[in-house]
Design a protein around this motif. Structure first.
Motif, PDB file in Angstrom:
ATOM      1  N   ASP A   1       5.311 -12.952  30.253  1.00  0.00           N
ATOM      2  CA  ASP A   1       4.302 -12.665  31.268  1.00  0.00           C
ATOM      3  C   ASP A   1       3.062 -13.433  30.862  1.00  0.00           C
ATOM      4  O   ASP A   1       2.418 -13.099  29.868  1.00  0.00           O
ATOM      5  N   PRO A   2       2.720 -14.506  31.601  1.00  0.00           N
ATOM      6  CA  PRO A   2       1.580 -15.321  31.187  1.00  0.00           C
ATOM      7  C   PRO A   2       0.258 -14.555  31.174  1.00  0.00           C
ATOM      8  O   PRO A   2      -0.670 -14.931  30.474  1.00  0.00           O
ATOM      9  N   VAL A   3       0.175 -13.491  31.957  1.00  0.00           N
ATOM     10  CA  VAL A   3      -1.026 -12.654  31.969  1.00  0.00           C
ATOM     11  C   VAL A   3      -0.564 -11.209  31.756  1.00  0.00           C
ATOM     12  O   VAL A   3      -0.341 -10.468  32.698  1.00  0.00           O
ATOM     13  N   PRO A   4      -0.370 -10.834  30.481  1.00  0.00           N
ATOM     14  CA  PRO A   4       0.134  -9.489  30.217  1.00  0.00           C
ATOM     15  C   PRO A   4      -0.840  -8.409  30.700  1.00  0.00           C
ATOM     16  O   PRO A   4      -2.047  -8.608  30.696  1.00  0.00           O
ATOM     17  N   GLY A   5      -0.293  -7.313  31.136  1.00  0.00           N
ATOM     18  CA  GLY A   5      -1.115  -6.210  31.643  1.00  0.00           C
ATOM     19  C   GLY A   5      -1.486  -5.237  30.557  1.00  0.00           C
ATOM     20  O   GLY A   5      -1.756  -5.623  29.415  1.00  0.00           O
ATOM     21  N   ASP A   6      -1.457  -3.968  30.894  1.00  0.00           N
ATOM     22  CA  ASP A   6      -1.832  -2.906  29.958  1.00  0.00           C
ATOM     23  C   ASP A   6      -0.934  -2.922  28.730  1.00  0.00           C
ATOM     24  O   ASP A   6       0.257  -3.215  28.813  1.00  0.00           O
ATOM     25  N   TYR A   7      -1.511  -2.583  27.601  1.00  0.00           N
ATOM     26  CA  TYR A   7      -0.743  -2.460  26.374  1.00  0.00           C
ATOM     27  C   TYR A   7      -0.132  -1.068  26.313  1.00  0.00           C
ATOM     28  O   TYR A   7      -0.835  -0.065  26.430  1.00  0.00           O
ATOM     29  N   LYS A   8       1.166  -1.029  26.144  1.00  0.00           N
ATOM     30  CA  LYS A   8       1.878   0.238  25.972  1.00  0.00           C
ATOM     31  C   LYS A   8       2.627   0.121  24.655  1.00  0.00           C
ATOM     32  O   LYS A   8       3.669  -0.517  24.587  1.00  0.00           O
ATOM     33  N   GLY A   9       2.088   0.737  23.637  1.00  0.00           N
ATOM     34  CA  GLY A   9       2.606   0.561  22.286  1.00  0.00           C
ATOM     35  C   GLY A   9       3.901   1.267  21.973  1.00  0.00           C
ATOM     36  O   GLY A   9       4.589   0.900  21.041  1.00  0.00           O
ATOM     37  N   CYS A  10       4.269   2.257  22.743  1.00  0.00           N
ATOM     38  CA  CYS A  10       5.462   3.024  22.403  1.00  0.00           C
ATOM     39  C   CYS A  10       6.272   3.281  23.670  1.00  0.00           C
ATOM     40  O   CYS A  10       6.027   4.254  24.386  1.00  0.00           O
TER      41      CYS A  10
ATOM     42  N   PRO B   1      10.498   3.009  25.196  1.00  0.00           N
ATOM     43  CA  PRO B   1      11.897   2.816  24.785  1.00  0.00           C
ATOM     44  C   PRO B   1      12.363   1.390  25.069  1.00  0.00           C
ATOM     45  O   PRO B   1      12.021   0.814  26.098  1.00  0.00           O
ATOM     46  N   TYR B   2      13.139   0.859  24.160  1.00  0.00           N
ATOM     47  CA  TYR B   2      13.682  -0.495  24.327  1.00  0.00           C
ATOM     48  C   TYR B   2      14.476  -0.603  25.622  1.00  0.00           C
ATOM     49  O   TYR B   2      14.422  -1.620  26.301  1.00  0.00           O
ATOM     50  N   SER B   3      15.173   0.444  25.991  1.00  0.00           N
ATOM     51  CA  SER B   3      15.984   0.423  27.215  1.00  0.00           C
ATOM     52  C   SER B   3      15.124   0.211  28.457  1.00  0.00           C
ATOM     53  O   SER B   3      15.591  -0.335  29.450  1.00  0.00           O
ATOM     54  N   ASP B   4      13.853   0.588  28.408  1.00  0.00           N
ATOM     55  CA  ASP B   4      12.956   0.350  29.542  1.00  0.00           C
ATOM     56  C   ASP B   4      12.551  -1.112  29.630  1.00  0.00           C
ATOM     57  O   ASP B   4      12.228  -1.613  30.706  1.00  0.00           O
ATOM     58  N   VAL B   5      12.532  -1.800  28.493  1.00  0.00           N
ATOM     59  CA  VAL B   5      12.099  -3.198  28.452  1.00  0.00           C
ATOM     60  C   VAL B   5      13.282  -4.122  28.717  1.00  0.00           C
ATOM     61  O   VAL B   5      13.185  -5.051  29.500  1.00  0.00           O
ATOM     62  N   GLY B   6      14.383  -3.902  28.031  1.00  0.00           N
ATOM     63  CA  GLY B   6      15.604  -4.650  28.269  1.00  0.00           C
ATOM     64  C   GLY B   6      15.730  -5.987  27.573  1.00  0.00           C
ATOM     65  O   GLY B   6      16.757  -6.619  27.638  1.00  0.00           O
ATOM     66  N   ALA B   7      14.716  -6.453  26.904  1.00  0.00           N
ATOM     67  CA  ALA B   7      14.798  -7.723  26.169  1.00  0.00           C
ATOM     68  C   ALA B   7      13.595  -7.841  25.250  1.00  0.00           C
ATOM     69  O   ALA B   7      12.627  -7.098  25.377  1.00  0.00           O
ATOM     70  N   VAL B   8      13.667  -8.796  24.331  1.00  0.00           N
ATOM     71  CA  VAL B   8      12.541  -9.069  23.457  1.00  0.00           C
ATOM     72  C   VAL B   8      11.513  -9.854  24.251  1.00  0.00           C
ATOM     73  O   VAL B   8      11.857 -10.770  24.993  1.00  0.00           O
ATOM     74  N   TRP B   9      10.254  -9.520  24.090  1.00  0.00           N
ATOM     75  CA  TRP B   9       9.186 -10.181  24.835  1.00  0.00           C
ATOM     76  C   TRP B   9       8.646 -11.361  24.051  1.00  0.00           C
ATOM     77  O   TRP B   9       8.461 -11.279  22.841  1.00  0.00           O
ATOM     78  N   ALA B  10       8.343 -12.437  24.746  1.00  0.00           N
ATOM     79  CA  ALA B  10       7.674 -13.575  24.127  1.00  0.00           C
ATOM     80  C   ALA B  10       6.166 -13.343  24.121  1.00  0.00           C
ATOM     81  O   ALA B  10       5.456 -13.931  23.334  1.00  0.00           O
ATOM     82  N   THR B  11       5.682 -12.519  25.016  1.00  0.00           N
ATOM     83  CA  THR B  11       4.268 -12.172  25.059  1.00  0.00           C
ATOM     84  C   THR B  11       4.157 -10.670  24.858  1.00  0.00           C
ATOM     85  O   THR B  11       5.102  -9.938  25.080  1.00  0.00           O
TER      86      THR B  11
END
Length: 190
Positions: free
Chosen positions: A168-177, A179-189
């Motif tokens: 995401d070239p312009v990342p939004g809010d930081y959510k530190g915690c 579940p990985y299942s909600d993200v689904g992949a490793v983030w580059a940003t």
């Protein structure tokens, strides 16, 4: 994505270990870039073709680009030529000779001419050797360096960071915690 973050994420993918040579190269600005007419700096043309083929077997093109698409083979060549020490360079070159010799002994053909299944069979053997229990970790192993550089080059390339990793070239809010299942992949940003 900044280089420190890329190295951190790649280190996690590799189990937390990157060689000093690999870190030095990336921190100095070395990155994978696809090139149409690649000519190696360190490797011979034949060795370069083997490196390109192995990198593509480690990260093959699927529904996302592969190592070849990202120019990982030229990244590996630059890293070995400019940042790796003599002992590592020798291990790399000897490893490529072994790959070619083993391919010819087992199948009567050059490694690059083998079927993907035959290539994977040989690479699986090298992987088991490189990560075998009781192996002296102080001695560089060709396949361990090959995997490290392939993953590092791919994950720090534009295509790897934007099309393979979540980006995401312009990342939004930081959510530190979350579940990985909600993200689904490793983030580059982040």
């Amino acid at each position: 994505m900044n280089r420190r973050e890329a190295i951190k994420k790649t280190s996690i993918l590799l189990g937390g270990v990157l060689s000093a040579s690999a870190i030095s190269g990336v921190m100095s600005g070395c990155k994978a870039e696809p090139k149409i007419d690649w000519s190696p700096k360190f490797f011979t043309i034949g060795e370069g073709n083997i490196v390109e083929t192995i990198a593509e077997r480690i990260i093959p093109r699927t529904d996302t680009p592969g190592a070849k698409d990202a120019g990982v083979h030229s990244f590996i060549d630059t890293m070995v030529a400019d940042f790796y020490q003599g002992k590592e360079k020798t291990a790399f070159r000897e490893g490529l000779k072994k790959v070619e010799a083993d391919a010819k002994a087992a199948h009567g053909k050059s490694f690059v001419d083998l079927s993907p299944e035959q290539q994977d069979e040989l690479l699986t053997q090298y992987d088991q050797e490189a990560y075998a229990e009781g192996r002296n970790r102080e001695e560089p192993h060709f396949f361990r360096m090959m995997k490290e550089l392939t993953i590092l080059g791919f994950c720090t390339s534009e295509v790897g960071a934007t099309e393979f990793l979540k980006y995401d070239p312009v990342p939004g809010d930081y959510k530190g915690c979350i579940p990985y299942s909600d993200v689904g992949a490793v983030w580059a940003t982040s």
